[in-house]
Write a protein that holds these residues in place. Structure first.
Motif, PDB file in Angstrom:
ATOM      1  N   LEU A 291      76.707  14.368   6.211  1.00 56.29           N
ATOM      2  CA  LEU A 291      77.161  13.030   6.628  1.00 56.29           C
ATOM      3  C   LEU A 291      76.024  12.248   7.299  1.00 56.29           C
ATOM      4  N   ASP A 292      75.197  12.943   8.077  1.00 55.24           N
ATOM      5  CA  ASP A 292      74.093  12.276   8.771  1.00 55.24           C
ATOM      6  C   ASP A 292      72.942  11.941   7.815  1.00 55.24           C
ATOM      7  N   ALA A 293      72.746  12.806   6.818  1.00 56.38           N
ATOM      8  CA  ALA A 293      71.626  12.598   5.888  1.00 56.38           C
ATOM      9  C   ALA A 293      71.945  11.497   4.868  1.00 56.38           C
ATOM     10  N   LEU A 294      73.220  11.280   4.652  1.00 52.03           N
ATOM     11  CA  LEU A 294      73.665  10.410   3.553  1.00 52.03           C
ATOM     12  C   LEU A 294      73.156   8.955   3.605  1.00 52.03           C
ATOM     13  N   PRO A 295      73.259   8.242   4.747  1.00 52.06           N
ATOM     14  CA  PRO A 295      72.888   6.821   4.720  1.00 52.06           C
ATOM     15  C   PRO A 295      71.456   6.581   4.247  1.00 52.06           C
ATOM     16  N   LYS A 296      70.520   7.382   4.710  1.00 53.57           N
ATOM     17  CA  LYS A 296      69.119   7.172   4.311  1.00 53.57           C
ATOM     18  C   LYS A 296      68.931   7.435   2.820  1.00 53.57           C
ATOM     19  N   ILE A 297      69.651   8.419   2.310  1.00 49.43           N
ATOM     20  CA  ILE A 297      69.542   8.723   0.870  1.00 49.43           C
ATOM     21  C   ILE A 297      70.155   7.578   0.071  1.00 49.43           C
ATOM     22  N   ALA A 298      71.300   7.075   0.566  1.00 56.03           N
ATOM     23  CA  ALA A 298      71.935   5.947  -0.129  1.00 56.03           C
ATOM     24  C   ALA A 298      71.020   4.728  -0.105  1.00 56.03           C
ATOM     25  N   ASP A 299      70.331   4.508   1.017  1.00 58.70           N
ATOM     26  CA  ASP A 299      69.408   3.366   1.088  1.00 58.70           C
ATOM     27  C   ASP A 299      68.266   3.547   0.089  1.00 58.70           C
ATOM     28  N   ALA A 300      67.843   4.790  -0.088  1.00 61.00           N
ATOM     29  CA  ALA A 300      66.680   5.045  -0.957  1.00 61.00           C
ATOM     30  C   ALA A 300      67.026   4.930  -2.439  1.00 61.00           C
ATOM     31  N   VAL A 301      68.150   5.503  -2.855  1.00 61.06           N
ATOM     32  CA  VAL A 301      68.419   5.586  -4.302  1.00 61.06           C
ATOM     33  C   VAL A 301      69.747   4.968  -4.720  1.00 61.06           C
ATOM     34  N   GLY A 302      70.529   4.514  -3.747  1.00 64.47           N
ATOM     35  CA  GLY A 302      71.849   3.936  -4.064  1.00 64.47           C
ATOM     36  C   GLY A 302      71.724   2.800  -5.071  1.00 64.47           C
ATOM     37  N   GLY A 303      72.663   2.740  -5.980  1.00 64.16           N
ATOM     38  CA  GLY A 303      72.621   1.695  -7.002  1.00 64.16           C
ATOM     39  C   GLY A 303      71.773   2.109  -8.201  1.00 64.16           C
ATOM     40  N   ARG A 304      70.869   3.077  -7.998  1.00 64.36           N
ATOM     41  CA  ARG A 304      70.047   3.536  -9.130  1.00 64.36           C
ATOM     42  C   ARG A 304      70.532   4.881  -9.655  1.00 64.36           C
ATOM     43  N   MET A 305      71.340   5.565  -8.898  1.00 64.99           N
ATOM     44  CA  MET A 305      71.960   6.813  -9.360  1.00 64.99           C
ATOM     45  C   MET A 305      73.277   7.011  -8.609  1.00 64.99           C
ATOM     46  N   THR A 306      74.121   7.903  -9.146  1.00 63.83           N
ATOM     47  CA  THR A 306      75.418   8.154  -8.504  1.00 63.83           C
ATOM     48  C   THR A 306      75.213   9.079  -7.308  1.00 63.83           C
ATOM     49  N   ILE A 307      75.847   8.731  -6.207  1.00 67.26           N
ATOM     50  CA  ILE A 307      75.695   9.561  -5.012  1.00 67.26           C
ATOM     51  C   ILE A 307      77.030  10.221  -4.669  1.00 67.26           C
ATOM     52  N   LEU A 308      77.034  11.533  -4.819  1.00 68.41           N
ATOM     53  CA  LEU A 308      78.209  12.307  -4.430  1.00 68.41           C
ATOM     54  C   LEU A 308      77.856  13.022  -3.131  1.00 68.41           C
ATOM     55  N   ALA A 309      78.867  13.452  -2.397  1.00 64.94           N
ATOM     56  CA  ALA A 309      78.575  14.148  -1.138  1.00 64.94           C
ATOM     57  C   ALA A 309      79.691  15.138  -0.853  1.00 64.94           C
ATOM     58  N   ASP A 310      79.347  16.184  -0.117  1.00 70.23           N
ATOM     59  CA  ASP A 310      80.389  17.123   0.300  1.00 70.23           C
ATOM     60  C   ASP A 310      80.017  17.795   1.604  1.00 70.23           C
ATOM     61  N   SER A 311      80.932  18.578   2.056  1.00 65.27           N
ATOM     62  CA  SER A 311      80.880  19.458   3.226  1.00 65.27           C
ATOM     63  C   SER A 311      81.869  19.013   4.292  1.00 65.27           C
ATOM     64  N   GLY A 312      82.863  19.860   4.486  1.00 66.94           N
ATOM     65  CA  GLY A 312      83.770  19.706   5.622  1.00 66.94           C
ATOM     66  C   GLY A 312      84.977  18.820   5.409  1.00 66.94           C
ATOM     67  N   ILE A 313      85.253  18.394   4.188  1.00 65.09           N
ATOM     68  CA  ILE A 313      86.361  17.445   4.011  1.00 65.09           C
ATOM     69  C   ILE A 313      87.705  18.159   4.152  1.00 65.09           C
ATOM     70  N   ARG A 314      88.435  17.771   5.183  1.00 70.00           N
ATOM     71  CA  ARG A 314      89.756  18.354   5.463  1.00 70.00           C
ATOM     72  C   ARG A 314      90.824  17.276   5.635  1.00 70.00           C
ATOM     73  N   ARG A 315      90.417  16.028   5.729  1.00 73.05           N
ATOM     74  CA  ARG A 315      91.338  14.910   5.946  1.00 73.05           C
ATOM     75  C   ARG A 315      90.915  13.737   5.075  1.00 73.05           C
ATOM     76  N   GLY A 316      91.891  12.876   4.766  1.00 76.65           N
ATOM     77  CA  GLY A 316      91.562  11.661   4.020  1.00 76.65           C
ATOM     78  C   GLY A 316      90.532  10.814   4.755  1.00 76.65           C
ATOM     79  N   SER A 317      90.604  10.821   6.104  1.00 78.03           N
ATOM     80  CA  SER A 317      89.630  10.017   6.870  1.00 78.03           C
ATOM     81  C   SER A 317      88.218  10.550   6.666  1.00 78.03           C
ATOM     82  N   ASP A 318      88.072  11.858   6.407  1.00 78.72           N
ATOM     83  CA  ASP A 318      86.727  12.406   6.137  1.00 78.72           C
ATOM     84  C   ASP A 318      86.162  11.777   4.853  1.00 78.72           C
TER      85      ASP A 318
END
Ligand SMILES: Cc1cc2nc3c(=O)[nH]c(=O)nc-3n(C[C@H](O)[C@H](O)[C@H](O)COP(=O)(O)O)c2cc1C
Length: 382
Positions: A291-318
């Motif tokens: 979750l912490d690493a994601l924003p910088k990666i999205a800033d770097a490559v977002g829009g140019r490739m699909t960004i999926l993410a995981d780890s720890g999802i237990r609730r819809g809010s996650d």
């Protein structure tokens, strides 16, 4: 009592599964700092509440690799899904099919991709690749996936060693399963699993094995020796990724990315996507949180490739928190495994339904009707 949330499913799975197996699924590695960190990062992220928006017609659908999914969720590849319930991988694939979302088959599954496809006809299957020492066997897996019509390949790159799971050594569970006194007692004290899962396998298809290993190398999961050729590659580099890119004409997604530099490199080699993942706290215990690493990666490559993410999802809010941080969709690992362990397809579907309902609620409370409205400013900054 009917489980009301993923935590309820987890507790029910804990009661049902032998302790060694439950811990194999549930726990992390080394000091489990990573596992705790994933949860605290998600809990520490607060969402902005917005009132008086029209949220009467929510839409949780999204388009991933040209396909419309009703939910931004893919079921993660998990090695032992076939052991939590008889034909567990088929059950998961059926639950995914019922929910209209993809299920990613693991290289180390107990049921082959062909049998999963036959048992859950019409399911949207992805395939997860672990590269073997023998690259010819890897090419074979790619051919088989392609022959089945699979279009999306997750290339898992974040397991260069077998992680240190000390509690697994202590509780006697491991893959391959080795007979032990503790393991035997574990089976005796969990008769529902022993009869409905292990005994059923033994009496029908035999002790389960890693189904994608070629028959000449396949070892029963109760035997320790695995031929060198089917050990996961110890030397795995960007050259291997580029090689798979040359051989795979579908979408290629690098799993286990936690740095913008690695995401950029994957993109330059022709990747279609990345999974920003700290492997659910199961590999590098000191890794940053996805979750912490994601924003910088999205800033770097977002829009140019699909960004999926995981780890720890237990609730819809996650899910909302990952999407707000830059993910196009998320992968769910343990949550649906708990559901499968409790009730096969029905249990896994129950978990997906809970996540879907909670996602809807969270979107409504935050005043968002579509996933595209869940932007960085959905996250509260004090
Ligand atoms: C029991 C178990 C087995 C797993 N096996 C694999 C695997 O074979 N390949 C892989 O890429 N990821 C594997 N993973 C990691 C998941 O794909 C995913 O990254 C992780 O579980 C996400 O975290 P979550 O479980 O908190 O949702 C496994 C996870 C679990 C819990």
């Amino acid at each position: 009592m009917k489980p009301l949330n993923v935590a309820d499913y987890r507790l029910a799975a804990k009661r049902r599964l032998p302790r060694g197996m439950f811990e194999y699924i549930d726990r992390g590695t080394e000091d489990e700092v990573g596992l705790r960190g994933i949860r605290s990062a998600l809990d520490a992220t607060r969402l902005n509440q917005h009132v008086l928006n029209d949220v009467s017609a929510p839409d949780t659908s999204t388009v991933i690799f040209g396909e419309t999914l009703p939910l931004p969720v893919i079921i993660s590849p998990t090695a032992v899904a076939g052991l939590v319930w008889h034909d567990g991988e088929v059950q998961l694939a059926r639950a995914a099919r019922a929910a209209g979302i993809p299920f990613c088959v693991a290289t180390q599954s107990m049921t082959s991709m062909e049998d999963i496809a036959a048992g859950a006809e019409g399911a949207n299957l992805w395939f997860q690749l672990y590269v073997f020492e023998d690259r010819g066997l890897t090419r074979d897996l790619l051919r088989r996936a392609k022959a089945l019509g699979i279009r999306n390949l997750l290339f898992t790159a974040d397991t260069p060693r077998s992680p240190k799971k000390e509690w697994n050594t202590r509780n006697g569970f491991g893959i391959p399963i080795k007979p032990s006194l503790a393991g035997g007692l574990d089976l005796l004290t969990h008769p529902r699993w022993s009869l409905a899962v292990m005994a059923r396998y033994v009496l029908t298809t035999g002790v389960p094995t890693y189904a994608h290993y070629p028959p000449e190398y396949r070892t029963s999961i109760t035997r320790a020796a695995v031929w060198d050729n089917v050990k996961l590659a110890r030397r795995l580099t960007w050259d291997d990724f580029a090689e798979v890119r040359r051989e795979w004409d579908g979408n290629l997604i690098l799993k286990g990315v936690l740095s913008p530099a690695d995401a950029e490199r994957a993109l330059s080699l022709g990747a279609d996507g990345v999974v920003v993942s700290c492997h659910g706290g199961r590999n590098l215990d000191s890794a940053p949180m996805a979750l912490d690493a994601l924003p910088k990666i999205a800033d770097a490559v977002g829009g140019r490739m699909t960004i999926l993410a995981d780890s720890g999802i237990r609730r819809g809010s996650d899910i909302v928190k990952y999407i707000a941080s830059g993910a196009d969709a998320v992968l769910v690992g343990r949550a649906t495994l708990y559901g499968t362990a409790v009730g096969g397809e029905k249990g896994a579907k129950g978990v997906i339904d809970i996540l879907a309902e909670e996602l809807d609620h969270c979107m409504a409370f935050t005043g968002r009707s579509r996933l595209s409205e869940i932007t960085r400013d959905a996250i509260w900054r004090p």
